[in-house]
Design a protein around this motif. Structure first.
Motif, PDB file in Angstrom:
ATOM      1  N   LEU A  48       0.839  -1.200   0.000  1.00 19.77           N
ATOM      2  CA  LEU A  48       0.000   0.000   0.000  1.00 19.77           C
ATOM      3  C   LEU A  48       0.879   1.256   0.000  1.00 19.77           C
ATOM      4  O   LEU A  48       1.704   1.445   0.895  1.00 19.77           O
ATOM      5  CB  LEU A  48      -0.923   0.001   1.220  1.00 19.77           C
ATOM      6  CG  LEU A  48      -2.020   1.052   1.220  1.00 19.77           C
ATOM      7  CD1 LEU A  48      -3.044   0.763   0.119  1.00 19.77           C
ATOM      8  CD2 LEU A  48      -2.710   1.089   2.571  1.00 19.77           C
ATOM      9  N   PRO A  49       0.723   2.118  -1.008  1.00 18.72           N
ATOM     10  CA  PRO A  49       1.556   3.325  -1.076  1.00 18.72           C
ATOM     11  C   PRO A  49       1.281   4.283   0.092  1.00 18.72           C
ATOM     12  O   PRO A  49       0.164   4.338   0.622  1.00 18.72           O
ATOM     13  CB  PRO A  49       1.140   3.975  -2.394  1.00 18.72           C
ATOM     14  CG  PRO A  49       0.443   2.926  -3.173  1.00 18.72           C
ATOM     15  CD  PRO A  49      -0.162   1.992  -2.162  1.00 18.72           C
ATOM     16  N   GLU A  50       2.296   5.016   0.449  1.00 19.26           N
ATOM     17  CA  GLU A  50       2.169   6.024   1.507  1.00 19.26           C
ATOM     18  C   GLU A  50       1.081   7.017   1.114  1.00 19.26           C
ATOM     19  O   GLU A  50       0.934   7.375  -0.051  1.00 19.26           O
ATOM     20  CB  GLU A  50       3.505   6.752   1.679  1.00 19.26           C
ATOM     21  CG  GLU A  50       3.594   7.536   2.954  1.00 19.26           C
ATOM     22  CD  GLU A  50       4.997   8.051   3.205  1.00 19.26           C
ATOM     23  OE1 GLU A  50       5.107   9.241   3.548  1.00 19.26           O
ATOM     24  OE2 GLU A  50       5.951   7.276   3.066  1.00 19.26           O
ATOM     25  N   GLY A  51       0.296   7.422   2.088  1.00 23.44           N
ATOM     26  CA  GLY A  51      -0.781   8.372   1.839  1.00 23.44           C
ATOM     27  C   GLY A  51      -2.133   7.721   1.629  1.00 23.44           C
ATOM     28  O   GLY A  51      -3.148   8.402   1.550  1.00 23.44           O
ATOM     29  N   PHE A  52      -2.146   6.388   1.507  1.00 27.70           N
ATOM     30  CA  PHE A  52      -3.404   5.666   1.338  1.00 27.70           C
ATOM     31  C   PHE A  52      -3.682   4.801   2.560  1.00 27.70           C
ATOM     32  O   PHE A  52      -2.759   4.273   3.184  1.00 27.70           O
ATOM     33  CB  PHE A  52      -3.369   4.755   0.101  1.00 27.70           C
ATOM     34  CG  PHE A  52      -3.457   5.498  -1.202  1.00 27.70           C
ATOM     35  CD1 PHE A  52      -4.661   6.019  -1.653  1.00 27.70           C
ATOM     36  CD2 PHE A  52      -2.319   5.680  -1.970  1.00 27.70           C
ATOM     37  CE1 PHE A  52      -4.733   6.704  -2.851  1.00 27.70           C
ATOM     38  CE2 PHE A  52      -2.388   6.359  -3.171  1.00 27.70           C
ATOM     39  CZ  PHE A  52      -3.588   6.875  -3.610  1.00 27.70           C
ATOM     40  N   GLY A  53      -4.960   4.656   2.868  1.00 31.40           N
ATOM     41  CA  GLY A  53      -5.414   3.745   3.910  1.00 31.40           C
ATOM     42  C   GLY A  53      -6.363   2.731   3.299  1.00 31.40           C
ATOM     43  O   GLY A  53      -6.684   2.793   2.106  1.00 31.40           O
ATOM     44  N   ILE A  54      -6.822   1.821   4.122  1.00 37.15           N
ATOM     45  CA  ILE A  54      -7.736   0.779   3.656  1.00 37.15           C
ATOM     46  C   ILE A  54      -9.090   0.984   4.324  1.00 37.15           C
ATOM     47  O   ILE A  54      -9.198   0.914   5.543  1.00 37.15           O
ATOM     48  CB  ILE A  54      -7.190  -0.618   3.995  1.00 37.15           C
ATOM     49  CG1 ILE A  54      -5.831  -0.824   3.335  1.00 37.15           C
ATOM     50  CG2 ILE A  54      -8.185  -1.699   3.561  1.00 37.15           C
ATOM     51  CD1 ILE A  54      -5.089  -2.035   3.850  1.00 37.15           C
ATOM     52  N   LYS A  55     -10.102   1.232   3.520  1.00 33.98           N
ATOM     53  CA  LYS A  55     -11.461   1.348   4.034  1.00 33.98           C
ATOM     54  C   LYS A  55     -12.076  -0.044   4.175  1.00 33.98           C
ATOM     55  O   LYS A  55     -12.722  -0.360   5.169  1.00 33.98           O
ATOM     56  CB  LYS A  55     -12.306   2.203   3.104  1.00 33.98           C
ATOM     57  CG  LYS A  55     -13.740   2.375   3.556  1.00 33.98           C
ATOM     58  CD  LYS A  55     -14.511   3.290   2.629  1.00 33.98           C
ATOM     59  CE  LYS A  55     -15.932   3.474   3.132  1.00 33.98           C
ATOM     60  NZ  LYS A  55     -16.700   4.348   2.231  1.00 33.98           N
ATOM     61  N   GLU A  56     -11.842  -0.894   3.140  1.00 31.49           N
ATOM     62  CA  GLU A  56     -12.417  -2.235   3.134  1.00 31.49           C
ATOM     63  C   GLU A  56     -11.631  -3.114   2.167  1.00 31.49           C
ATOM     64  O   GLU A  56     -11.142  -2.641   1.143  1.00 31.49           O
ATOM     65  CB  GLU A  56     -13.883  -2.162   2.684  1.00 31.49           C
ATOM     66  CG  GLU A  56     -14.611  -3.479   2.668  1.00 31.49           C
ATOM     67  CD  GLU A  56     -16.055  -3.349   2.177  1.00 31.49           C
ATOM     68  OE1 GLU A  56     -16.737  -4.395   2.135  1.00 31.49           O
ATOM     69  OE2 GLU A  56     -16.498  -2.242   1.823  1.00 31.49           O
ATOM     70  N   ILE A  57     -11.522  -4.385   2.504  1.00 30.26           N
ATOM     71  CA  ILE A  57     -10.955  -5.386   1.606  1.00 30.26           C
ATOM     72  C   ILE A  57     -12.095  -6.309   1.190  1.00 30.26           C
ATOM     73  O   ILE A  57     -12.799  -6.851   2.031  1.00 30.26           O
ATOM     74  CB  ILE A  57      -9.821  -6.175   2.276  1.00 30.26           C
ATOM     75  CG1 ILE A  57      -8.641  -5.231   2.563  1.00 30.26           C
ATOM     76  CG2 ILE A  57      -9.383  -7.348   1.402  1.00 30.26           C
ATOM     77  CD1 ILE A  57      -7.503  -5.869   3.324  1.00 30.26           C
ATOM     78  N   VAL A  58     -12.268  -6.455  -0.123  1.00 31.10           N
ATOM     79  CA  VAL A  58     -13.358  -7.246  -0.690  1.00 31.10           C
ATOM     80  C   VAL A  58     -12.738  -8.488  -1.337  1.00 31.10           C
ATOM     81  O   VAL A  58     -11.874  -8.368  -2.210  1.00 31.10           O
ATOM     82  CB  VAL A  58     -14.131  -6.426  -1.745  1.00 31.10           C
ATOM     83  CG1 VAL A  58     -15.216  -7.263  -2.383  1.00 31.10           C
ATOM     84  CG2 VAL A  58     -14.696  -5.161  -1.129  1.00 31.10           C
ATOM     85  N   ASN A  59     -13.166  -9.671  -0.926  1.00 30.45           N
ATOM     86  CA  ASN A  59     -12.624 -10.911  -1.481  1.00 30.45           C
ATOM     87  C   ASN A  59     -13.277 -11.259  -2.811  1.00 30.45           C
ATOM     88  O   ASN A  59     -14.486 -11.132  -2.971  1.00 30.45           O
ATOM     89  CB  ASN A  59     -12.819 -12.070  -0.510  1.00 30.45           C
ATOM     90  CG  ASN A  59     -11.903 -11.969   0.683  1.00 30.45           C
ATOM     91  OD1 ASN A  59     -10.799 -11.435   0.593  1.00 30.45           O
ATOM     92  ND2 ASN A  59     -12.345 -12.468   1.811  1.00 30.45           N
ATOM     93  N   ARG A  60     -12.431 -11.707  -3.746  1.00 28.85           N
ATOM     94  CA  ARG A  60     -12.869 -12.203  -5.045  1.00 28.85           C
ATOM     95  C   ARG A  60     -12.249 -13.579  -5.261  1.00 28.85           C
ATOM     96  O   ARG A  60     -11.328 -13.974  -4.558  1.00 28.85           O
ATOM     97  CB  ARG A  60     -12.451 -11.253  -6.177  1.00 28.85           C
ATOM     98  CG  ARG A  60     -13.187  -9.926  -6.158  1.00 28.85           C
ATOM     99  CD  ARG A  60     -14.661 -10.151  -6.529  1.00 28.85           C
ATOM    100  NE  ARG A  60     -15.415  -8.921  -6.639  1.00 28.85           N
ATOM    101  CZ  ARG A  60     -16.247  -8.463  -5.718  1.00 28.85           C
ATOM    102  NH1 ARG A  60     -16.420  -9.124  -4.599  1.00 28.85           N
ATOM    103  NH2 ARG A  60     -16.910  -7.346  -5.896  1.00 28.85           N
TER     104      ARG A  60
END
Length: 128
Positions: A48-60
């Motif tokens: 994950l690049p600096e400056g980004f966060g994770i709101k949700e991880i969606v499985n596929r």
């Protein structure tokens, strides 16, 4: 798990490059919804690049299905392979890296092992 299968060979080989990809020139929010196959999920936190966060991880079901979720505007980005990113016209927003993986080759029945040499195994992995 199938008694009709016999482990014929095992070898170590790198996967194609993985990275986090989005639509080209997409305006991304700081907290991303990211699609991924469940197995490589830990890579999201590594890449994950600096400056980004994770709101949700969606499985596929696959890395290709994850990339398609970006194309269909279901998610902002996907953890996917270079091959899938190219196929769907996505752009990596992160660094990329392979996964060193143990591959298993199975045959049907109780016949002898294939006895693959390391070079043969690498050619088989590229074909997969």
């Amino acid at each position: 798990m199938d008694n009709r299968l016999n482990l014929a060979a095992a070898f170590v080989f790198d996967t194609p490059l993985y990275g986090i990809a989005s639509k080209k020139e997409a305006a991304l929010p700081s907290d991303l919804v990211i699609a991924t196959h469940p197995a490589p999920t830990p890579l999201i936190y590594q890449l994950l690049p600096e400056g980004f966060g994770i709101k949700e991880i969606v499985n596929r079901l696959s890395t290709s299905a994850s990339a398609l979720a970006v194309v269909n505007d279901e998610v902002h980005a996907a953890l996917t392979t270079a091959k899938a990113a190219d196929a769907y016209g996505l752009n990596f927003i992160s660094a990329t890296r392979p996964i060193r993986m143990l591959w298993s080759v199975f045959t049907r029945g109780t016949g002898p092992r294939l006895g693959l040499r390391a070079n043969d195994a690498q050619h088989l992995a590229v074909a997969l």
